[in-house]
Scaffold this motif. Structure first.
Motif, short mmCIF file in Angstrom:
data_model
loop_
_atom_site.label_atom_id
_atom_site.label_comp_id
_atom_site.label_asym_id
_atom_site.label_seq_id
_atom_site.Cartn_x
_atom_site.Cartn_y
_atom_site.Cartn_z
N ALA A 20 0.75 -1.16 -0.06
CA ALA A 20 0.26 0.10 -0.04
C ALA A 20 0.90 1.27 -0.04
O ALA A 20 1.66 1.58 1.03
CB ALA A 20 -1.05 -0.04 1.36
N GLU A 21 1.00 1.95 -1.12
CA GLU A 21 1.97 3.05 -1.31
C GLU A 21 1.26 4.12 -1.39
O GLU A 21 0.51 4.61 -1.97
CB GLU A 21 2.71 2.70 -2.70
N GLY A 22 1.64 5.02 -0.45
CA GLY A 22 1.17 6.52 -0.19
C GLY A 22 1.77 7.50 -1.00
O GLY A 22 2.65 7.38 -1.74
N THR A 23 0.99 8.52 -1.16
CA THR A 23 1.28 9.79 -2.31
C THR A 23 2.57 10.40 -1.97
O THR A 23 3.14 11.35 -2.84
CB THR A 23 -0.03 10.76 -2.52
N GLU A 24 3.09 10.16 -0.50
CA GLU A 24 4.59 10.73 -0.27
C GLU A 24 5.74 10.22 -1.16
O GLU A 24 6.66 10.76 -1.26
CB GLU A 24 4.65 10.44 1.10
N ASP A 67 10.55 20.18 -0.95
CA ASP A 67 11.53 20.28 -2.33
C ASP A 67 10.71 19.42 -3.54
O ASP A 67 11.47 19.32 -4.39
CB ASP A 67 13.05 20.16 -2.33
N SER A 68 9.90 18.66 -3.10
CA SER A 68 9.21 17.63 -4.24
C SER A 68 8.06 18.27 -4.71
O SER A 68 7.32 19.09 -4.18
CB SER A 68 9.20 16.21 -3.64
N VAL A 117 3.78 12.23 -11.38
CA VAL A 117 4.97 11.87 -10.94
C VAL A 117 5.56 12.80 -9.76
O VAL A 117 5.67 13.83 -10.18
CB VAL A 117 5.81 11.60 -12.25
N ARG A 118 6.01 12.14 -8.71
CA ARG A 118 6.74 13.05 -7.80
C ARG A 118 8.15 13.03 -8.08
O ARG A 118 8.84 12.13 -8.05
CB ARG A 118 6.59 12.63 -6.30
N VAL A 119 8.81 14.32 -8.13
CA VAL A 119 10.13 14.48 -8.56
C VAL A 119 10.65 15.82 -7.69
O VAL A 119 9.71 16.47 -7.18
CB VAL A 119 10.51 14.84 -10.01
N SER A 146 14.80 14.12 -14.74
CA SER A 146 13.59 13.94 -13.71
C SER A 146 14.16 13.25 -12.52
O SER A 146 14.68 12.03 -12.50
CB SER A 146 12.68 12.90 -14.40
N VAL A 147 14.31 14.01 -11.36
CA VAL A 147 14.78 13.55 -10.10
C VAL A 147 13.77 13.01 -9.25
O VAL A 147 13.33 13.54 -8.29
CB VAL A 147 15.93 14.71 -9.41
N MET A 148 13.31 11.73 -9.50
CA MET A 148 12.39 11.16 -8.83
C MET A 148 12.78 10.88 -7.40
O MET A 148 13.80 10.35 -7.11
CB MET A 148 11.52 9.90 -9.34
N ALA A 149 11.96 11.36 -6.26
CA ALA A 149 12.17 11.01 -4.82
C ALA A 149 10.90 11.59 -3.94
O ALA A 149 10.22 12.06 -4.47
CB ALA A 149 13.32 11.96 -4.58
N GLY A 150 10.85 10.74 -2.99
CA GLY A 150 9.66 11.13 -2.14
C GLY A 150 9.81 12.25 -1.24
O GLY A 150 10.79 12.90 -1.11
N GLN A 151 8.66 12.68 -0.74
CA GLN A 151 8.56 13.61 0.50
C GLN A 151 9.78 13.54 1.58
O GLN A 151 10.10 14.59 2.20
CB GLN A 151 7.27 13.81 0.93
#
Ligand code: TUI
Length: 313
Positions: A137-141, A218-219, A230-232, A275-280
């Motif tokens: 279960a993957e959150g939007t963070e 910063d994301s 896509v979160r970056v 595209s520097v994909m990374a989480g919150q």
């Protein structure tokens, strides 16, 4: 310590799965995580089967522990990648960015564990009915392609809706996040962003530095109008995406701007236009250390957190 049902199902020591980050999660990182007692994952991303096969074989040289492959279901090579993971008999498949329903029977017949990422209760229930071994279960963070619900809201609702193990993902990078996930009823965690800054991660040093330097705000989420948000990390590319959004540009414009940009950031180190994909949770990642140290630190912190909470009762 922290042995759960997930550990039994996967044959691992600690209930920690490494996120299957495209380009970032190579054989070296996956093997290091598996050798440290977690479940390492090779990220197939948009790569062809030949690349994935070569990564699986490399990981087998680096570890004798179980590891998995993340199959990105929007990949143009998804069919041949599925063929490759079946032929190579990898232990575990995680999936992302879609519904893996049509592959489940074949994977199960080969005794390959199937653990899809789900962004909702509805998909979790459907996956359980179709016979998967667990769900993430993957959150939007999280970094990369995301759903809408937060980890805190999604995980307990999925836990209550299914009878298979639930792994929590999104916003977890230390012992506090680990214990919080367990408190929500998860049997384990999937950690992505923290492992970008593992010594064994082969991502370009500029990419690692960008994560180390990132703060809490910063994301940003790009590409919402395409239906594939896509979160970056914010940079010149995300400002170009913002302009497209402001101008209500057609979906093709977003796709054109995004093409090849993840590789540009991870492999070539272009953290300005890539595209520097990374989480919150990137703001919490301040140090490059070996994967084994990352895992031991999380478990050590988790123990302290549990003692602290116990003292409150
Ligand atoms: O898949 C991810 N994260 C990713 S994939 C990726 S590559 C990419 N690049 C650009 C655009 C899109 C992808 C980068 N990061 N995480 C797992 C995840 N899966 N997040 C959300 C979902 C998801 C969404 C919808 C899973 C299932 C789903 O089902 C829709 C349906 O068909 O029912």
């Amino acid at each position: 310590m922290f042995h759960t049902k997930l550990c039994d199902i996967l044959g691992i020591k600690y209930p920690i799965i490494q996120g299957g980050m495209a380009w970032v999660a190579t054989a070296e990182l996956a093997a290091a995580v598996s050798n440290a007692g977690g479940l390492g994952i090779i990220g197939a991303g948009n790569a062809p089967a030949s690349f994935v096969r070569q990564q699986i074989r490399k990981a087998r040289e680096l570890t004798d522990k179980p590891f998995g492959v993340n199959v990105m279901l929007m990949s143009p090579f998804v069919e041949e990648v599925m063929d490759a993971v079946c032929e190579e008999r990898v232990s575990v498949i995680t999936t992302g960015a879609g519904n893996p329903g049509k592959y489940i029977e074949r994977l199960k017949s080969l005794d390959i564990k199937v653990i899809p990422v789900v962004p909702s209760v509805a998909l979790a229930k459907r996956m359980e009915r179709e016979g998967v071994d667990a769900v993430i279960a993957e959150g939007t963070e999280s970094g990369g392609h995301i759903g809408e619900l937060t980890t805190l809201a999604l995980v307990p609702q999925v836990v209550d809706a299914v009878n298979i193990p639930v792994v929590a993902a999104g916003g977890i990078a230390d012992g506090r996040g680990f214990v919080a996930a367990m408190a929500l009823g998860a049997c384990g965690v999937q950690i992505g962003t923290r492992f970008i800054c593992a010594v064994e991660c082969t991502a370009h040093e500029n990419y690692k530095k960008a994560v180390l330097q990132a703060g809490d705000r910063d994301s940003v989420v790009t590409g919402r109008p395409t239906g594939h948000p896509v979160r970056v990390l914010k940079n010149r590319l995300t400002r170009q995406f913002e302009l497209l959004e402001k101008n209500h540009a057609p979906v093709e414009e977003f796709e054109k701007l995004g093409a090849g940009k993840l590789k540009a950031a991870v492999v070539d180190g272009d953290v300005e236009y890539g595209s520097v994909m990374a989480g919150q949770i990137a703001g919490l990642v301040n140090e490059i250390k070996p994967a084994a140290q990352i895992i031991q630190d999380i478990l050590g912190q988790a123990k302290v957190v549990i003692e602290k909470v116990r003292g409150m009762i």
